[in-house]
Structures are given as C-alpha cells and as structure tokens.
Design an enzyme around this catalytic site. Structure first.
Site, PDB file in Angstrom:
ATOM      1  N   CYS A  78     -10.895  -4.887   1.249  1.00  0.00           N
ATOM      2  CA  CYS A  78     -10.896  -3.946   1.565  1.00  0.00           C
ATOM      3  C   CYS A  78     -12.336  -3.663   2.669  1.00  0.00           C
ATOM      4  CB  CYS A  78      -9.718  -3.306   1.390  1.00  0.00           C
ATOM      5  SG  CYS A  78      -7.869  -3.953   1.115  1.00  0.00           S
ATOM      6  N   THR A  92       0.756  -1.063  -0.080  1.00  0.00           N
ATOM      7  CA  THR A  92      -0.143   0.067  -0.247  1.00  0.00           C
ATOM      8  C   THR A  92       0.954   1.075   0.030  1.00  0.00           C
ATOM      9  OG1 THR A  92      -2.102  -0.985   1.220  1.00  0.00           O
ATOM     10  CG2 THR A  92      -1.374   1.234   0.969  1.00  0.00           C
TER      11      THR A  92
END
Lengths: 461, 461
Positions: A320, A70
């Site tokens: 997510c 990320t």
C-alpha cells in the site's frame, strides 16, 4: 505463467466462481423484501453467514459482511473505539499492521485520540510483553494482525488476547492473511478478514464482533447487516466468499504442508544462490505460503520488472505504500534491509517446477540489476585506505545508490576509520544500518543536515 | 413470474453478466501492481472509468467507484460538507431523498451541523423556490435526487442547480433511480449512482465530483480511487457496471417510450378498477417505469403477500423503512395516503400481457384484503345519524384499522357533525387527513392525548 503474489490478490477459486454464477441468478434481489425473489435471497444470505461464521468460529449473529477487508477494519476499529469512549481514547496497535489499521489509527489520532505502536522484533513479531506495557487504564482497543502481510510472520495472538483480557481491553485481530488457512485461536473480541485473499471474489470483507463487546457503529445509520455495514449487499459475492472459504479450508492443512516445503526451499536456496541477500521474517512461526527477502544494491522496482519480463509476478515492500517511494513500514519496524525487497506468496497448487524455475531466474535477474547499477566489487574494501574518515555526498541519489556509494567508500578508510554518507533519501535511515549489520561494520549515528542527514559508519572488518 | 420491483433491485443485465465473467478471468489482480496481471487489471479499470464517465457526462478523473450507491452518497455528502467547512455547517436536502441521504444528514446533525429539509408538493416535487429560500450564507451543500425512488416524480434538478450556483452552493444529485435512463441535466457539482439499479451487479456505486468543487474525503486515508473510496476495488463488478450502463443507455429512449405507455395504462386502469384508490406521484414529470398508488382500508403488507401469492413481486412504501412500521417518509412529506401502498416498477422488457395480468389480479387482491378487514359498506354513511359528535376509540389498532373505524363512524353523525378518532398509530396522522381529502370531509385538527392523539373530522357530505 506463474503468479507468485497471492498475498496481494488471488485468482477466483473454482468453487467461488461456481457459487457466484449460481447466486447471480438466485440472489440478485433485496433480501429485505417479502416476495419470493427476496425470500430466496434471504435464504442464500443466511446460509452464507452461517458458513462464514463456522469458519471464523463465531455465531452467525456476530458476523456481518462488508464491501472489503479495509471496510471491515475501518468499521471495526471505529465501532470498538466508540463503544468504549467512556473508558478513554487510547488505541494500541502493532507497528507492522496493515495500512488499513494504521490509517484507522491515524484517523483516530486526528480526531483527538492517542495511539501507541507496539514495536516488533527483527522477525516482525510483536510480543505479549510489548502489549502489556502499552495498555493503560484509558486503552479502549488493541489491534494485532494474525500474521504479517509482508513477511509472513505469525503473531502471538492468543497470548496477546490473554494480556488484553486481563486488562479488560478488547482485541481486534486483522486475520486477512491467515483466515484461509485456519481459524484465529484465542480470545479475540473483533475479527476482520478479506475474501479475495483466500480466493473468494473481491467486494467482500468479514467483520465479527463477539457478543458482549461494546460496539457502536459509526457513520450514517443503515439498518442492513445489524447496522454495522451500510449499503445494498453484494449477495452473489458474499455467497461465493463463504463457499470458497469452506472449500479452501477443507484442503488447507494438506496444502499448507506442501507449500511450506516449497517456501523452505526458497528460503534456503535464495540465501545460497544470491549474494548479499537477507531473508526476512520468522523462520518457523510464519504463514505457509509466503517468503520475503531483500537484496543489497538492488532497486526493487527494476528487479520486479526483470522478473515480470521473465514471467514471474511478485511484489515488493509494502503493497500500500509502494507508490509513495518510502520504505515499507513493516521492514522499517523490523529494522531490516528494504532495498531490493521481494515478496513471494505462492498460490494454492504451486508446483515444485514453478518454484525451481523462479530460483533459476532470480539470481540472474539480481545480477543483471546490480551490473546495471555498477555495484562495487567486494574486493574493493581491500583497497588501500586513503584517509581516516571520508564523507560521501549521496544527496539527490535514490535507493539503492546511497548504500552503493557507502560500499564503495568503506575500503578507502582503515579498520576503525569512519565513512559519513550525506543522503536525503528516506530509505538511507533504514538501509545504512541494515547494511552495517549485514557487512559487520558499526553504525554510529545520524545527524540532521540542512538537506537530508549525515549517517556515520565505522569500518570494523 | 413477473418481477415488478426493479426500482429496488434489477436482475443482472445479460451484458453485465458477460462482462463480469470475462473480468473475473482478466481483472482479479491488484491494478496498482506492476506485473502483467496488474497492468491488465489497470487497463480494464481505466476503460470502465472512461465508459462510466461518458455516461455520467463528466471527466474520467472526476469519477470514482464505490462499493454501493449508499457508500457514494455517504462519502459524497461527508466530503463535500468537509470541503466547505469554513463556509459553515448548513446542509439542505429535500424531504423525499433516499434514506442514505437522510441518514447522512442525520449524522451531520449529530456532529453539530444543521439541516434544512425542503418541503415537496403533493406530487413529491421539490421547487427551486423552496431551495432558494433554504440556502443561507452558511450553507455548505444542497442535495436533490434526480427522481424519487418511491413515486417516480422527476425533480427540477437543472433549475435547482441554477439556484444553488447563484448562491455559490454545490449541489449533490443522487441519480440512483434515473442514471440508467439518461444523464442528469444541469450544473450539478457532485453526483452519485448505484449500478444494481440499472441492471449492473451489486457492489458498485458511482461518485462523481466536478473539478473545482471543494472536496475533503472523510474517514481513514486510502490511496485508491483518488482517496475517495477505500478498500480493494471490486474490478469485475466495476467492469460489468460500466458495460451494462452503456448497454441500457443504448436502448433507453425506445424502452422508456414503451414502458411509459404501460405505466400510463396502470395509472388509468388502477384508478378505474380499484375503488378508493389514490394514484400518487406526478402524472407527467416522472420516471418511465414506475407507478405508485395507495388503497384505502388496505394493509400494505397483506396486499403484498396476496400479490406475491398470485405471482407478482411489488413493493410498498419506503423500501428502507418498511421494517420499522412507520409510514414512508416520502408519502408523509407528500401528504398522501400511505395505507395499502403499492409501488410497481417495471423491468426493461416488461410486456403488455404481464401488465394486463397484474391489472387482472390487483382488484381481486385488494377486495380480498378489504373483505378480511371488514371494510364498511359505503352506503353506511347514509345511515341515520345518532349524535352531533362521536368519539371513536381506535387505541391499540394498527393501520388501516383507525381509518376503517373512522369510515364506519362518519355515517353516525349528520353533515356538519364531528367524529373524533383516538389513535396511537403513527400512520393515523397521515392517513386520516388523506382520507378526508379523498372522501370530501374536513380534517379539523389533532390534539395530543396521554396515549396517542385525538384527530377531529367534520362530516361534509
């Protein structure tokens, strides 16, 4: 107990564990220091960078280590956009990127940039033509994943890279799901990856930026990692990440061939063993270890609990966004059923026996969930119609109940008649059309209502 | 071999190692997942957060884990500033903060904010009055380290927190150097720390934000860690960080008392054994394990190499600016000598024998470096003066040569006469006045020249 969610996180590879332990002893000091402990750490860091760069297919000085995939994505998108700020503020991404890319795009839009999402087909694949049509004279960056994290579809990265190169636009490739299987082909400009996806430790991402790509790191300055990733490095984890990448690559082709057979079996058998199931993702252009399917009239979370109780760990929908109760953005972009969604991603070493065990448990688990929900008898649609059109109030009901209500009601109208479902569940917008496609009915339209919306379906069979 | 640079990085604490190994097996899965591996990871994460919060002195839901202390600082400064954007864009920091804080401040200024640096005294301490004078009606945030990373001076955090509270301004405390020794006293609003400073693994920082503090996380959204730290968490390292923090705290008071004796000995003996040395930092209000001194007529890097060759690992000047060849911003803010700077930070368990060994080697190492540089005989200043004023051309010479040239020249003028040193070395601005203070001469002024500057010194003894 079989763990079938390696696309989310993989247990540490034995090579990673061994390298981590050795590097904890040898690589704890600051590599920027001049004394022996620092020099030793520097040697380890340099060797890890060379190994990782070789696996990525870039020069060592093009690659930096970040604290996660990320972070690599956020830094890569922001740096590449800023590097071409003078060209413009237009960003192109596929609609099925990982949330880290989409969140970076949202941050870019919030800062005044513009974002175009390239649509995908029903298999989750973006097209070079879709990218070509989205690029403009102000496009600063395009992003495309190497393979999708939810349905396993491999993207046409090399072709999209050619389209981007022709337009003079750099392409960032999020290779999180595929880097353990092989290098990304084609002329990418920026590449990101995440070590814990290939059995490396958590805490390590990769960010590669090709020489010649304009790149301006954002955020507070920091001299470490070429100024592209701030903070004291996690050297033991970096060493373990590089060692395990090399190890998994050495066995990747053989293991991919083996797992592909197992995944093919799941794809075939699930369609046969489970009624009302939709296997999603591309049949051939896909990751070797990942398969996803959705089951009509099933609540995904309940199904996961059932499978967990029986000993199988799998995931559902988008990793997510699961806690937000909205359907996976990937399935939505594909226009496929999202209810009862199951993603199976096999770890290296998965046996045929484990897969057979899963295929043994799954149909019973699905049937159990459906029985609890009171799923309509398929023969109900043969009942005598009571009216030309029927309105079903499913307000307040959550997935998969609106679709179950629709299935119950369809038999109450004649062929050619319409059922209107009132629903305030976000998922209905995706799953009612998907149900129609699976059942052979015609999805007509959606009309906003004071609460929720009305979805109209014409009975066709 | 003794490693005396624990303020830079510490070898892994045995408890951290043990916890890390256990958590690699138990905590590799995604804590957000519903299956057993995920639930197990969640339990470990919750327990680690509770343990760390107890050590920090906050609620578990006030604390998140970041990939490093630097990430905690960057996220903490940006989030606190954005949370009070409506109040204004003024940031107050001390002049001796860690580079991560100063870099965050520079990024804030680059984005249109304003920054005030609070000066420190000759010991490196900021004053509550300095903060009081810097706060304005538009101040969004003030930052103060708990203790300085280069000279060990403990800052008056509780008093500055009171000043800030009275003005309604939140205070961010960078506790990187002190958290292993004890909690930060006083009413801080935001606190940051770094696990590898206390013997935890690299890859873990702490960011605590008190309830009620306005905080708006910046950068792309991410639902993990309360939206304050993006990316897949490094759970094994987090578990190890929390376990080792608890372990070092349990022995902190006893170990601090023991190391304080050793550091006191270094402070006293260095001043006695090494000619022309300045021990810097506060004598009493300081970290228990850290001592810093500067040696006239010595090149810091060469001295470090000499000590390394003899088996001692120490650092010099600012860790984060050493490669830029500019003097440490901390020593500059204190106005003390920067040449020949040595920071000694003792790891837990350091023995008196190791310290004695260092004190045995140091004077010879310093003398060796000075002999190589051709340091002037102190009796040279007794030579017959040749002129009322002398100009020394030190252009192109690097630290410590300009000061050595000055020391050679001072004997060539009578008491009351002046020596003018031409230098284009940035360090001269700091070290020529420091030399004057140490030698009892009068530093007059600095005048810019086409290249570098002219520094005037009046001979007083």
């Amino acid at each position: 107990m079989p763990y079938f969610d390696t696309a989310s996180a993989a247990p540490l590879h034995p090579v990673a564990r061994q390298a981590l332990l050795a590097a904890l002893d040898e690589g704890w000091a600051d590599p920027a220091r001049l004394y022996r402990e620092g020099r030793r750490a520097r040697l380890l860091l340099d060797a890890a960078r060379e190994a990782a760069a070789e696996a990525v297919g870039c020069r060592p000085d093009e690659l930096v280590f970040t604290p996660s995939g990320t972070h690599a994505v956020h830094a890569g998108v922001a740096g590449a956009l800023a590097g071409r700020r003078r060209v413009g503020g237009h960003l192109v991404v596929s609609a099925v990127e990982h949330s880290s890319v989409l969140h970076a795009a949202q941050a870019h839009a919030a800062g005044g940039g513009t974002v175009t999402e390239v649509a995908v087909d029903r298999f989750g694949a973006a097209s070079p033509a879709g990218y070509a049509a989205s690029l403009t004279s102000t496009t600063a960056l395009a992003c495309l994943q190497s393979a999708n994290h939810e349905v396993g579809t491999v993207q046409p990265v090399a072709e999209v890279a050619e389209v981007c190169a022709a337009a003079g636009v750099p392409l960032l490739v999020d290779a999180a799901q595929s880097l353990g299987w092989g290098p990304v082909e084609g002329g990418w400009s920026v590449l990101t990856a995440s070590a814990h996806k290939w059995g490396g430790p958590p805490g390590v991402g990769l960010l590669a930026v090709r020489k010649g790509v304009r790149f301006a790191p954002q955020g507070p300055a920091d001299e470490r990692e070429s100024g592209r990733s701030p903070g004291f490095g996690n050297l033991p984890a970096v060493v373990a990440a590089a060692a395990s990448l090399r190890a998994v690559r050495a066995e990747a082709d053989a293991e991919a061939a083996r797992l592909r057979v197992l995944v093919d079996r799941i794809r075939r058998r699930v369609a046969r063993l489970v009624p009302d199931v939709e296997v999603v993702g591309h049949a051939d252009r896909r990751l070797p270890h990942l398969v996803t399917f959705s089951c009509l009239y099933v609540d995904g979370e309940t199904l996961l609990h059932e499978l967990d109780r029986a000993g199988w760990s799998v995931s559902s929908g988008s990793s997510c966004t699961s806690s937000t109760l909205t359907p996976s953005h990937v399935l939505r972009a594909m226009g496929v059923l999202s209810e009862g969604n199951v993603r199976v991603s096999l770890p290296r070493g998965t046996t045929a026996e484990e897969v057979n065990g899963f295929l043994d448990v799954l149909p019973r688990a699905v049937a159990g969930v459906r029985a609890e929900l009171g799923v309509p008898d398929p023969s109900a649609s043969a009942a005598t119609p009571v009216a030309e059109s029927v309105e079903v109030d499913a307000l307040g009901l959550r997935c998969p109940q609106p679709v179950i209500e629709l299935a119950r009601a369809i038999g109450t109208v004649p062929v050619g008649g319409t059922v209107t479902v009132l629903s305030d569940d976000e998922v209905a917008r995706l799953d009612i059309p998907a149900w129609c496609a699976m059942r052979g009915h015609v999805y007509l339209d959606e009309t906003p209502r004071p609460i929720g919306a009305a979805y109209r379906v014409r009975r066709a069979v």
